[in-house]
Design an enzyme around this catalytic site. Structure first.
Site, PDB file in Angstrom:
ATOM      1  N   HIS A 262      36.129  25.731  10.555  1.00 51.15           N
ATOM      2  CA  HIS A 262      37.288  26.501  11.058  1.00 51.15           C
ATOM      3  C   HIS A 262      37.759  27.392   9.921  1.00 51.15           C
ATOM      4  CE1 HIS A 262      40.698  27.604  13.342  1.00 51.15           C
ATOM      5  NE2 HIS A 262      41.425  26.496  13.294  1.00 51.15           N
ATOM      6  N   HIS A 301      30.551  31.810  17.098  1.00 52.85           N
ATOM      7  CA  HIS A 301      31.924  31.514  17.510  1.00 52.85           C
ATOM      8  C   HIS A 301      31.887  30.808  18.848  1.00 52.85           C
ATOM      9  CE1 HIS A 301      36.194  32.022  18.296  1.00 52.85           C
ATOM     10  NE2 HIS A 301      36.301  32.203  17.009  1.00 52.85           N
ATOM     11  N   ASP A 357      35.304  35.571   9.448  1.00 52.14           N
ATOM     12  CA  ASP A 357      35.181  35.030   8.107  1.00 52.14           C
ATOM     13  C   ASP A 357      34.032  35.622   7.307  1.00 52.14           C
ATOM     14  OD1 ASP A 357      37.349  33.314   8.173  1.00 52.14           O
ATOM     15  OD2 ASP A 357      36.235  31.878   9.379  1.00 52.14           O
TER      16      ASP A 357
HETATM   17  N1  CMC Z   1      24.096  29.306  11.999  1.00 57.30           N
HETATM   18  C1  CMC Z   1      22.963  28.869  12.597  1.00 57.30           C
HETATM   19  N2  CMC Z   1      22.924  28.339  13.825  1.00 57.30           N
HETATM   20  C2  CMC Z   1      24.084  28.260  14.484  1.00 57.30           C
HETATM   21  C3  CMC Z   1      25.308  28.713  13.948  1.00 57.30           C
HETATM   22  C4  CMC Z   1      25.286  29.255  12.647  1.00 57.30           C
HETATM   23  N3  CMC Z   1      26.400  29.694  12.066  1.00 57.30           N
HETATM   24  N4  CMC Z   1      26.306  28.511  14.834  1.00 57.30           N
HETATM   25  C5  CMC Z   1      25.736  27.954  15.917  1.00 57.30           C
HETATM   26  N5  CMC Z   1      24.402  27.808  15.691  1.00 57.30           N
HETATM   27  C6  CMC Z   1      23.396  27.310  16.646  1.00 57.30           C
HETATM   28  C7  CMC Z   1      23.486  25.810  16.807  1.00 57.30           C
HETATM   29  O1  CMC Z   1      22.636  25.151  15.887  1.00 57.30           O
HETATM   30  C8  CMC Z   1      23.064  25.652  18.240  1.00 57.30           C
HETATM   31  O2  CMC Z   1      21.664  25.798  18.282  1.00 57.30           O
HETATM   32  P1  CMC Z   1      20.781  24.877  19.310  1.00 57.30           P
HETATM   33  O3  CMC Z   1      21.234  25.307  20.682  1.00 57.30           O
HETATM   34  O4  CMC Z   1      19.387  25.205  18.994  1.00 57.30           O
HETATM   35  O5  CMC Z   1      21.159  23.459  19.000  1.00 57.30           O
HETATM   36  C9  CMC Z   1      23.652  26.851  18.941  1.00 57.30           C
HETATM   37  O6  CMC Z   1      23.736  27.864  17.920  1.00 57.30           O
HETATM   38  C10 CMC Z   1      25.027  26.625  19.536  1.00 57.30           C
HETATM   39  O7  CMC Z   1      25.858  26.099  18.506  1.00 57.30           O
HETATM   40  P2  CMC Z   1      27.108  25.161  18.746  1.00 57.30           P
HETATM   41  O8  CMC Z   1      27.310  24.295  17.540  1.00 57.30           O
HETATM   42  O9  CMC Z   1      27.014  24.509  20.078  1.00 57.30           O
HETATM   43  O10 CMC Z   1      28.272  26.235  18.825  1.00 57.30           O
HETATM   44  P3  CMC Z   1      29.801  25.884  18.802  1.00 57.30           P
HETATM   45  O11 CMC Z   1      30.440  26.816  19.764  1.00 57.30           O
HETATM   46  O12 CMC Z   1      30.047  24.436  18.983  1.00 57.30           O
HETATM   47  O13 CMC Z   1      30.221  26.226  17.294  1.00 57.30           O
HETATM   48  C11 CMC Z   1      30.989  27.350  15.398  1.00 57.30           C
HETATM   49  C12 CMC Z   1      30.934  27.353  16.926  1.00 57.30           C
HETATM   50  C13 CMC Z   1      31.915  28.487  14.936  1.00 57.30           C
HETATM   51  C14 CMC Z   1      31.581  26.013  14.884  1.00 57.30           C
HETATM   52  C15 CMC Z   1      29.557  27.538  14.858  1.00 57.30           C
HETATM   53  O14 CMC Z   1      29.024  28.763  15.306  1.00 57.30           O
HETATM   54  C16 CMC Z   1      29.499  27.452  13.335  1.00 57.30           C
HETATM   55  O15 CMC Z   1      29.399  26.348  12.795  1.00 57.30           O
HETATM   56  N6  CMC Z   1      29.525  28.616  12.619  1.00 57.30           N
HETATM   57  C17 CMC Z   1      29.534  28.616  11.189  1.00 57.30           C
HETATM   58  C18 CMC Z   1      30.937  28.308  10.688  1.00 57.30           C
HETATM   59  C19 CMC Z   1      31.845  29.495  10.875  1.00 57.30           C
HETATM   60  O16 CMC Z   1      31.534  30.633  10.519  1.00 57.30           O
HETATM   61  N7  CMC Z   1      33.055  29.191  11.365  1.00 57.30           N
HETATM   62  C20 CMC Z   1      34.095  30.207  11.520  1.00 57.30           C
HETATM   63  C21 CMC Z   1      34.481  30.424  12.947  1.00 57.30           C
HETATM   64  S1  CMC Z   1      35.477  31.879  13.109  1.00 57.30           S
HETATM   65  C22 CMC Z   1      36.980  31.404  12.446  1.00 57.30           C
HETATM   66  C23 CMC Z   1      37.824  30.692  13.423  1.00 57.30           C
HETATM   67  O17 CMC Z   1      38.198  31.321  14.430  1.00 57.30           O
HETATM   68  O18 CMC Z   1      38.078  29.507  13.183  1.00 57.30           O
END
Ligand code: CMC
Length: 421
Positions: A262, A301, A357
């Site tokens: 986050h 996201h 970010d």
């Molecule tokens: N790098 C590589 N793969 C990713 C990433 C990433 N940053 N984010 C998601 N994925 C992949 C994930 O491994 C999954 O792949 P598969 O379907 O093969 O298992 C797929 O994409 C879907 O991911 P998810 O974890 O189900 O997505 P989510 O909606 O639960 O997570 C997130 C959203 C923001 C936590 C995630 O994208 C992440 O960890 N990003 C990196 C951290 C980041 O930049 N966070 C800041 C968010 S913006 C600030 C805010 O508003 O808080």
């Protein structure tokens, strides 16, 4: 075509039709047909936990609006405190309301000296400033016990003003504690970003802030001011739903924001860029992410699936800042990383784009903030959003947050004494 869904219980053949209202269906109707059958929704990804009139977010189309105003217009024309007013009150202020609001915020910037000294001195010199901020905010509840009277709207507003006003003071104090530098008291004659940056960096003589950096700070705070039901806002609402005081609720939000998924993500982006080290290593890093060795921080996201409108604004702001500070040496790595990811099927097929970010950390670093302060900056910006949601939740007379679970543990079994195990 009927704007409704029909659910049939195949065990009994009974059906129920539920109207779609505001894009959602009422779970109370589901409960009537299926008592004891819970909706399994980890991460609440498909659950609207509330109605809200604060922020509109359309992830498919990259739209973000505070109280109806597009984020692009607010970032270009408004100030953070005006946006804070908009979030809290629901409308932009007229001149008299604006002046009274600014006056109110700027006369509440001081934190009780005994408290500031004692609480921060209790921390080790290298304590993470988010730890200090979270504890500092939580502890304020003991200073303002009247804040517990959450039913009184005037009282809620008073605590809202106090928190928006005091966050920069606590943040700068946390930073200077880390450096072992004396605290700089707030200056109530300058604007909000200038006061904060002065408390951060003034040593000895007068403090002057380049107008481009002042504007960048306003923009960054505005972009972070709200983001509807994100993890930290949800944390504030959950704690607030138990009728905890606002300081405890906002401390919970700070704690959630601290997490690298986050608010900790921009710090993680900088650490990632350092780890990559050079332009030449970008392709190998992308491959390591694709093979599951880690995530590309600053990408992806939960809600935005095409682009994050905040990322577009922030990328432009970054160039304005670099004109003053010189280019951040990590910019080239970041640009190549972005280009490589946006043309790679792994990221494209998963709809992973740069989020707010990805570039904010580069700006913060160029302005002189150490990485540990990045999440603290996010927290200052998000405070009006957290408080607006907390206030809205109280006004809605919401129920205490208490989700269900699907139990998957062992069946009942008898306790055995230690000697028999
Ligand atoms: N790098 C590589 N793969 C990713 C990433 C990433 N940053 N984010 C998601 N994925 C992949 C994930 O491994 C999954 O792949 P598969 O379907 O093969 O298992 C797929 O994409 C879907 O991911 P998810 O974890 O189900 O997505 P989510 O909606 O639960 O997570 C997130 C959203 C923001 C936590 C995630 O994208 C992440 O960890 N990003 C990196 C951290 C980041 O930049 N966070 C800041 C968010 S913006 C600030 C805010 O508003 O808080």
């Amino acid at each position: 075509m009927s704007e409704s869904v029909t659910i049939t219980d195949n065990r009994t053949g009974e059906s129920i039709e539920i109207p779609i209202v505001n894009g959602g269906v009422d779970a109370a109707e589901w409960r009537k047909l299926l008592p004891g059958i819970w909706f399994a929704d980890p991460g609440l990804a498909t659950t609207a936990s509330t109605t809200s009139a604060i922020t509109e977010l359309d992830g498919e189309n990259g739209i973000l609006r505070y109280r109806g105003y597009p984020i692009e217009q607010l970032a270009e024309n408004s100030t953070f405190l005006e946006v804070a007013y908009l979030l809290v009150y629901g409308d932009l202020p007229n001149q008299a309301e604006h002046d009274a609001w600014i006056e109110d915020i700027t006369t509440h910037t001081y934190v009780h000296e005994n408290y500031r000294k004692r609480i921060f001195d209790a921390f080790h010199y290298d304590a993470h400033p988010m730890g200090l901020l979270t504890s500092g905010v939580a502890g304020l509840s003991t200073f303002y016990p009247e804040a517990k009277d959450i039913e009184d709207p005037e009282n809620r507003l008073q605590q809202t003003v106090r928190l928006i006003a005091k966050m920069p003071t606590l943040a700068a104090a946390a930073y200077r504690h880390r450096l072992g530098q004396p605290f700089v008291f707030p200056d109530n004659n300058v604007d909000y970003p200038t006061n904060f940056l002065r408390m951060m960096w003034q040593i000895g003589g007068p403090y002057e802030l380049d107008p481009a950096l002042q504007k960048a700070m306003e923009i960054l705070l505005i972009l972070h001011a709200d983001h509807e039901q994100n993890c930290s806002t949800t944390a504030a609402r959950v704690v607030g739903s138990a009728h905890a005081d606002p300081y405890s609720s906002i401390a919970a939000a700070c704690a959630a924001l601290y997490g690298p998924r986050h608010g900790g993500a921009n710090e993680a982006v900088l650490n990632m860029l350092d780890e990559i080290g050079s332009y030449e290593n970008v392709d190998a890093f992308i491959e390591s992410v694709k093979s599951g060795e880690g995530r590309l921080m600053g990408f992806g996201h939960r809600v935005y699936k095409n682009f994050d409108p905040r990322a577009t604004i922030i990328k432009n702001a970054a160039y304005d800042v670099f004109e003053v500070t010189g280019k951040n040496p990590r910019l080239d790595i970041a640009l190549k990383l972005e280009e490589a990811a946006l043309s790679d099927d792994y990221f494209v097929s998963r709809k992973l784009y740069p989020n707010v970010d990805f570039y904010s950390g580069l700006i913060y670093q160029s302005m002189g903030f150490p990485t540990e302060m990045f999440t603290v900056l996010f927290a200052i910006g998000r405070t009006p959003g957290w408080l607006s949601h907390w206030n809205e939740m109280i006004e809605q007379n919401s129920r205490i947050a208490r989700p269900r679970q699907l139990y998957t543990g062992p069946e009942v079994r008898d306790y055995k004494p230690l000697s028999a195990r």
